[in-house]
Motif scaffolding. Structure first.
Motif: not given
Length: 162
Positions: A50-61
């Motif tokens: 299972h993978v959780d990501l938080r992408l920021d407003s600049d389109g980065r992980v």
């Protein structure tokens, strides 16, 4: 689960950096602030990721976390991958190929072991397309032909009839 045809190169597979990632994984667990998430499994050997990501407003992980069960290769490769992609743009992560993943892992792997190594990479690619809170898509599996269809016959289940 050991693959019998791989027994002669087990020493190469379990190099120190692989065992380090297995025993002390990078960002193992769930990420409460995840913006994207996805699950996957290899039905042939039982590996689950299972993978959780938080992408920021600049389109980065901004953050990448994983959880799962399985062999040393599947779990260590997930740790290696998520450590490698933090801070990268979505485009950079999408361009990260299966060959790049096998190279990141290091030791040469047989085709069966490559499936273990590539599971987290496949789940990561799916997570990029699965914002949290949207309708869940089917989980990633190694072989879509192996997935049992969800069929309802409209009658009582076997448990209800007994």
């Amino acid at each position: 689960m050991p693959h019998p045809q791989d027994s002669n190169n087990d020493q190469d597979i379990y190099q120190e950096h692989v065992l380090d990632h297995y025993e002390d994984p990078y960002n193992r667990g769930h990420l409460a602030s995840a913006t994207h998430a996805h699950d996957g499994k290899n039905p042939l050997c039982g590996d689950k990721i299972h993978v959780d990501l938080r992408l920021d407003s600049d389109g980065r992980v901004a953050e990448a976390w994983f959880d799962g069960d399985g062999c040393v290769i599947s779990q260590a490769s997930a740790s290696m991958l998520l450590e490698a992609i933090e801070g990268k743009t979505i485009e950079e992560v999408e361009k990260f190929s299966a060959e790049d993943m096998l190279s990141l892992f290091g030791p040469q792997l047989t085709p069966n072991r490559q499936k273990c190594c590539l599971l987290s990479w496949k789940v990561l690619q799916g997570a990029l397309k699965r914002p949290v809170g949207t309708e869940a898509a089917p989980s990633v599996t190694e072989d879509d032909d192996e997935v049992e269809p969800k069929t309802s016959f409209g009658g009582p289940s076997l448990e209800e009839e007994q």
